[in-house]
Write a protein that holds these residues in place. Structure first.
Motif, PDB file in Angstrom:
ATOM      1  N   ALA A  12     -24.465 -36.112  14.878  1.00 48.25           N
ATOM      2  CA  ALA A  12     -24.126 -34.692  14.725  1.00 48.25           C
ATOM      3  C   ALA A  12     -22.608 -34.594  14.725  1.00 48.25           C
ATOM      4  O   ALA A  12     -21.911 -35.569  15.015  1.00 48.25           O
ATOM      5  CB  ALA A  12     -24.714 -33.885  15.886  1.00 48.25           C
ATOM      6  N   THR A  13     -22.083 -33.421  14.423  1.00 45.37           N
ATOM      7  CA  THR A  13     -20.636 -33.245  14.426  1.00 45.37           C
ATOM      8  C   THR A  13     -20.093 -33.410  15.844  1.00 45.37           C
ATOM      9  O   THR A  13     -20.820 -33.244  16.825  1.00 45.37           O
ATOM     10  CB  THR A  13     -20.245 -31.857  13.883  1.00 45.37           C
ATOM     11  N   ASP A  14     -18.809 -33.706  15.948  1.00 51.45           N
ATOM     12  CA  ASP A  14     -18.187 -33.997  17.243  1.00 51.45           C
ATOM     13  C   ASP A  14     -18.314 -32.864  18.252  1.00 51.45           C
ATOM     14  O   ASP A  14     -18.436 -33.108  19.447  1.00 51.45           O
ATOM     15  CB  ASP A  14     -16.704 -34.334  17.058  1.00 51.45           C
ATOM     16  N   ASN A  15     -18.299 -31.624  17.796  1.00 50.38           N
ATOM     17  CA  ASN A  15     -18.341 -30.507  18.744  1.00 50.38           C
ATOM     18  C   ASN A  15     -19.754 -29.982  18.979  1.00 50.38           C
ATOM     19  O   ASN A  15     -19.950 -29.045  19.744  1.00 50.38           O
ATOM     20  CB  ASN A  15     -17.429 -29.376  18.262  1.00 50.38           C
ATOM     21  N   HIS A  16     -20.738 -30.594  18.339  1.00 53.63           N
ATOM     22  CA  HIS A  16     -22.107 -30.088  18.442  1.00 53.63           C
ATOM     23  C   HIS A  16     -22.724 -30.319  19.832  1.00 53.63           C
ATOM     24  O   HIS A  16     -23.235 -29.385  20.440  1.00 53.63           O
ATOM     25  CB  HIS A  16     -22.969 -30.732  17.359  1.00 53.63           C
ATOM     26  N   TYR A  17     -22.708 -31.548  20.307  1.00 51.55           N
ATOM     27  CA  TYR A  17     -23.294 -31.834  21.618  1.00 51.55           C
ATOM     28  C   TYR A  17     -22.623 -31.027  22.733  1.00 51.55           C
ATOM     29  O   TYR A  17     -23.316 -30.457  23.574  1.00 51.55           O
ATOM     30  CB  TYR A  17     -23.238 -33.319  21.935  1.00 51.55           C
ATOM     31  N   PRO A  18     -21.274 -30.962  22.768  1.00 56.36           N
ATOM     32  CA  PRO A  18     -20.653 -30.156  23.826  1.00 56.36           C
ATOM     33  C   PRO A  18     -21.116 -28.694  23.822  1.00 56.36           C
ATOM     34  O   PRO A  18     -21.314 -28.107  24.878  1.00 56.36           O
ATOM     35  CB  PRO A  18     -19.152 -30.265  23.524  1.00 56.36           C
ATOM     36  N   ALA A  19     -21.324 -28.121  22.645  1.00 57.46           N
ATOM     37  CA  ALA A  19     -21.784 -26.734  22.569  1.00 57.46           C
ATOM     38  C   ALA A  19     -23.192 -26.592  23.149  1.00 57.46           C
ATOM     39  O   ALA A  19     -23.473 -25.646  23.892  1.00 57.46           O
ATOM     40  CB  ALA A  19     -21.747 -26.252  21.123  1.00 57.46           C
ATOM     41  N   ILE A  20     -24.069 -27.530  22.856  1.00 57.12           N
ATOM     42  CA  ILE A  20     -25.436 -27.488  23.384  1.00 57.12           C
ATOM     43  C   ILE A  20     -25.424 -27.715  24.897  1.00 57.12           C
ATOM     44  O   ILE A  20     -26.098 -27.011  25.652  1.00 57.12           O
ATOM     45  CB  ILE A  20     -26.313 -28.542  22.701  1.00 57.12           C
ATOM     46  N   LEU A  21     -24.650 -28.687  25.337  1.00 61.92           N
ATOM     47  CA  LEU A  21     -24.599 -29.004  26.764  1.00 61.92           C
ATOM     48  C   LEU A  21     -24.024 -27.841  27.569  1.00 61.92           C
ATOM     49  O   LEU A  21     -24.425 -27.613  28.707  1.00 61.92           O
ATOM     50  CB  LEU A  21     -23.802 -30.285  26.986  1.00 61.92           C
ATOM     51  N   GLY A  39     -32.668 -40.544  17.251  1.00 66.95           N
ATOM     52  CA  GLY A  39     -31.603 -41.349  16.642  1.00 66.95           C
ATOM     53  C   GLY A  39     -31.302 -42.577  17.481  1.00 66.95           C
ATOM     54  O   GLY A  39     -32.200 -43.287  17.915  1.00 66.95           O
ATOM     55  N   GLN A  40     -30.029 -42.795  17.763  1.00 70.67           N
ATOM     56  CA  GLN A  40     -29.615 -43.949  18.568  1.00 70.67           C
ATOM     57  C   GLN A  40     -29.723 -43.681  20.070  1.00 70.67           C
ATOM     58  O   GLN A  40     -29.588 -44.591  20.873  1.00 70.67           O
ATOM     59  CB  GLN A  40     -28.184 -44.337  18.222  1.00 70.67           C
ATOM     60  N   GLY A  41     -29.953 -42.432  20.452  1.00 73.23           N
ATOM     61  CA  GLY A  41     -30.076 -42.092  21.867  1.00 73.23           C
ATOM     62  C   GLY A  41     -28.851 -41.421  22.451  1.00 73.23           C
ATOM     63  O   GLY A  41     -28.745 -41.273  23.667  1.00 73.23           O
ATOM     64  N   ALA A  42     -27.926 -40.979  21.612  1.00 70.04           N
ATOM     65  CA  ALA A  42     -26.675 -40.383  22.100  1.00 70.04           C
ATOM     66  C   ALA A  42     -26.919 -39.121  22.926  1.00 70.04           C
ATOM     67  O   ALA A  42     -26.281 -38.923  23.961  1.00 70.04           O
ATOM     68  CB  ALA A  42     -25.743 -40.075  20.925  1.00 70.04           C
ATOM     69  N   PHE A  43     -27.856 -38.278  22.503  1.00 71.06           N
ATOM     70  CA  PHE A  43     -28.101 -37.055  23.261  1.00 71.06           C
ATOM     71  C   PHE A  43     -28.769 -37.368  24.600  1.00 71.06           C
ATOM     72  O   PHE A  43     -28.467 -36.733  25.612  1.00 71.06           O
ATOM     73  CB  PHE A  43     -28.924 -36.050  22.455  1.00 71.06           C
ATOM     74  N   ALA A  44     -29.628 -38.360  24.633  1.00 69.47           N
ATOM     75  CA  ALA A  44     -30.256 -38.773  25.896  1.00 69.47           C
ATOM     76  C   ALA A  44     -29.193 -39.222  26.897  1.00 69.47           C
ATOM     77  O   ALA A  44     -29.287 -38.921  28.094  1.00 69.47           O
ATOM     78  CB  ALA A  44     -31.266 -39.887  25.652  1.00 69.47           C
ATOM     79  N   LEU A  45     -28.170 -39.922  26.425  1.00 65.30           N
ATOM     80  CA  LEU A  45     -27.079 -40.331  27.320  1.00 65.30           C
ATOM     81  C   LEU A  45     -26.360 -39.123  27.900  1.00 65.30           C
ATOM     82  O   LEU A  45     -25.995 -39.118  29.084  1.00 65.30           O
ATOM     83  CB  LEU A  45     -26.085 -41.228  26.579  1.00 65.30           C
ATOM     84  N   GLU A  46     -26.167 -38.092  27.088  1.00 63.34           N
ATOM     85  CA  GLU A  46     -25.527 -36.866  27.586  1.00 63.34           C
ATOM     86  C   GLU A  46     -26.408 -36.185  28.629  1.00 63.34           C
ATOM     87  O   GLU A  46     -25.916 -35.669  29.638  1.00 63.34           O
ATOM     88  CB  GLU A  46     -25.222 -35.906  26.431  1.00 63.34           C
ATOM     89  N   LEU A  47     -27.709 -36.184  28.409  1.00 63.76           N
ATOM     90  CA  LEU A  47     -28.629 -35.591  29.386  1.00 63.76           C
ATOM     91  C   LEU A  47     -28.612 -36.368  30.697  1.00 63.76           C
ATOM     92  O   LEU A  47     -28.678 -35.774  31.783  1.00 63.76           O
ATOM     93  CB  LEU A  47     -30.047 -35.536  28.812  1.00 63.76           C
ATOM     94  N   LEU A  48     -28.516 -37.689  30.628  1.00 65.26           N
ATOM     95  CA  LEU A  48     -28.422 -38.504  31.845  1.00 65.26           C
ATOM     96  C   LEU A  48     -27.192 -38.098  32.660  1.00 65.26           C
ATOM     97  O   LEU A  48     -27.269 -37.997  33.893  1.00 65.26           O
ATOM     98  CB  LEU A  48     -28.344 -39.989  31.498  1.00 65.26           C
ATOM     99  N   LYS A  49     -26.073 -37.865  31.990  1.00 63.14           N
ATOM    100  CA  LYS A  49     -24.842 -37.460  32.684  1.00 63.14           C
ATOM    101  C   LYS A  49     -25.018 -36.141  33.426  1.00 63.14           C
ATOM    102  O   LYS A  49     -24.373 -35.903  34.451  1.00 63.14           O
ATOM    103  CB  LYS A  49     -23.687 -37.323  31.692  1.00 63.14           C
TER     104      LYS A  49
END
Length: 136
Positions: A12-21, A39-49
């Motif tokens: 996703a775009t660079d600012n997309h995950y921060p907006a959702i989080l 995908g590769q699991g990038a959003f799951a890593l953000e959820l773990l944080k």
């Protein structure tokens, strides 16, 4: 074995995950969580944080998934088929930038709602294909 987040690319775009989080940062993590497509699991890593600790990731491509963490469970699955979970199973369902890839997005969304518990949280995003930026 923990996965290095630098090895995982967000699809996703660079600012997309921060907006959702930001939408969920003040909500205490709880229960079972679904991330599809993962995908590769990038959003799951953000959820773990954020403290989520029981995350199920689904994607058709198992070769791309790179998260190795006991709190993250990967299942290879083609969402053209019903999701492999019982009704009202998840407390949280995330589908970030994926629904636009499916031939019948309405069936997919219906499945997301089926596996979501009453009172659960569904966050689904898709690109705004009507914007000039998306068209370029």
């Amino acid at each position: 074995m923990a996965t290095k987040s630098s090895e995982i690319k967000a699809l996703a775009t660079d600012n997309h995950y921060p907006a959702i989080l930001k939408l969920i940062e003040d909500i205490k993590p709880y229960g079972l969580t679904l991330d599809v497509p993962a995908g590769q699991g990038a959003f799951a890593l953000e959820l773990l944080k954020l403290g989520y600790d029981n995350i199920y990731c689904l994607d058709i491509n198992s070769d791309d998934f790179k998260v190795s963490n006991p709190k993250v469970h990967f299942i290879q699955h083609d969402v053209i088929n019903p999701l492999p979970f019982p009704d009202e199973y998840f407390d949280n369902v995330f589908s970030i930038e994926g629904v636009e890839h499916f031939e019948n997005p309405f069936v997919f969304i219906k499945e997301l709602c089926r596996v979501l518990k009453p009172g659960g949280r569904l966050i689904l995003t898709t690109p705004n294909t009507f914007s000039v930026d998306a068209r370029l």
